[in-house]
Scaffold this motif. Structure first.
Motif, PDB file in Angstrom:
ATOM      1  N   HIS A  58     -13.840   0.989   7.421  1.00 41.85           N
ATOM      2  CA  HIS A  58     -13.675   0.505   6.045  1.00 41.85           C
ATOM      3  C   HIS A  58     -14.321  -0.860   5.809  1.00 41.85           C
ATOM      4  N   ALA A  78      -7.000   2.696   4.265  1.00 43.51           N
ATOM      5  CA  ALA A  78      -7.761   3.212   3.122  1.00 43.51           C
ATOM      6  C   ALA A  78      -7.337   2.506   1.840  1.00 43.51           C
ATOM      7  N   ARG A  79      -6.040   2.256   1.701  1.00 36.47           N
ATOM      8  CA  ARG A  79      -5.548   1.637   0.468  1.00 36.47           C
ATOM      9  C   ARG A  79      -5.799   0.128   0.456  1.00 36.47           C
ATOM     10  N   ASP A  95      -0.930   9.953  -3.555  1.00 31.62           N
ATOM     11  CA  ASP A  95      -2.091   9.233  -4.070  1.00 31.62           C
ATOM     12  C   ASP A  95      -2.009   8.959  -5.571  1.00 31.62           C
ATOM     13  N   THR A 128       0.818  -1.220   0.000  1.00 30.76           N
ATOM     14  CA  THR A 128       0.000   0.000   0.000  1.00 30.76           C
ATOM     15  C   THR A 128       0.849   1.266   0.000  1.00 30.76           C
ATOM     16  N   ALA A 141      -3.959   5.193   8.885  1.00 31.47           N
ATOM     17  CA  ALA A 141      -5.077   5.784   8.151  1.00 31.47           C
ATOM     18  C   ALA A 141      -4.915   5.571   6.649  1.00 31.47           C
ATOM     19  N   VAL A 142      -3.705   5.790   6.151  1.00 28.96           N
ATOM     20  CA  VAL A 142      -3.460   5.611   4.716  1.00 28.96           C
ATOM     21  C   VAL A 142      -3.451   4.130   4.360  1.00 28.96           C
ATOM     22  N   LEU A 193     -10.262   1.822  12.500  1.00 26.83           N
ATOM     23  CA  LEU A 193     -10.095   2.041  11.063  1.00 26.83           C
ATOM     24  C   LEU A 193     -10.702   0.888  10.269  1.00 26.83           C
ATOM     25  N   ASP A 228      -9.248  -0.090  -0.602  1.00 24.65           N
ATOM     26  CA  ASP A 228      -9.322   0.257  -2.018  1.00 24.65           C
ATOM     27  C   ASP A 228      -9.008  -0.943  -2.907  1.00 24.65           C
TER      28      ASP A 228
END
Length: 260
Positions: free
Chosen positions: A132, A85-86, A36, A30, A81-82, A128, A89
């Motif tokens: 998600h 999210a990834r 991004d 990730t 957090a990143v 988190l 994704d």
């Protein structure tokens, strides 16, 4: 029940042909420090293999402490957090929280404080995951790899204290064997097991050695486990061994049910 396999990006195209339902990747794919725009190109390349990327492991980079005097909770929060999210994704649903090196308590540091730090980070990950639509599976590690939460009983107690509805247990039979714990210890985990890793001797694919893999699956059946099972092993020649591993795990396991 879904069957997966821990692989690297280069092996993704062989996962489906080997008979697995999904792939499990190292969370480092990730690349949380990457902008991004650059990340989207990597995401598209990973998804081009058309293999479900349902699970991730090794959540933290090896140099990021999560217990001890040098912990930076703000840095951890930004990183997670990143990463979450990834992973989401990419279609991720399951995240293994092992981090044996990251959670090793330094000599002289209060163990109660280290445990509290670890709990805070796991809760952060759980929050988190909830945001998600994912799950965090906390893993006990053998004593050679970490010195904080090493047994089934320790891990059950830790997860019970957390009482987070998106955090349960990851059982890796490798660590059970290394610790010399009988497989019957899993009965203490009740319905708290949400993910399973399996391998044979020397981290080879299940069925290649003499470990009682079939017995392990029988115990999982007895306690009502119906979640994902993923092979986490070292491949010397990934292409043929992935196929051998896929055939072996289906022969040794059982069918029916589905993962969360």
């Amino acid at each position: 029940m879904l069957l997966g396999c821990c692989v690297g990006p280069r092996e993704l195209r062989f996962v489906r042909d080997a008979g697995f339902d999904y792939a499990e990747l190292n969370a480092k794919v990730t690349k949380p420090s990457m902008p991004d725009a650059e990340w989207r190109a990597i995401r598209d390349e990973l998804l081009r293999n058309q293999v479900p990327l349902l699970a991730f492991n090794r959540l933290f980079p090896p140099d990021m402490s999560i217990v001890g005097p040098d912990v930076d909770m703000d840095e951890i929060a930004r990183y997670l957090a990143v990463a979450f999210a990834r992973m989401a994704d990419l279609g991720g649903q399951h995240v293994g929280f092992g981090a044996g090196k990251n959670r090793r308590v330094p000599d002289g540091f209060p163990r109660d404080e280290a445990r509290a730090q670890l709990a805070r980070v796991v809760r952060m990950a759980g929050d988190l995951a909830a945001a998600h639509g994912m799950w965090v599976h906390f893993e006990f590690f053998n004593r050679a790899e970490t010195n904080l939460i090493n047994t089934v009983e320790d891990a059950v107690s830790f997860v019970q204290e957390l009482a987070h509805d998106r955090v349960d247990l990851l059982v890796d039979f490798y660590h059970l064997v290394q610790n010399g714990e009988p497989v019957s210890e899993l009965t203490k985990a009740g319905g708290r097991i949400g993910y399973v890793h399996v391998a044979d001797e020397e981290r080879k694919w299940p069925g290649s050695g003499s470990l009682p893999v079939r017995e392990w699956f029988e115990v999982l059946r007895e306690i009502g486990y119906q979640g994902p099972i993923s092979i986490e092993c070292n491949f010397e020649d990934p292409i043929p061994e992935l196929r051998q591993a896929g055939e072996a795990i289906r022969r040794l396991s059982y069918s029916g049910g589905s993962g969360r």
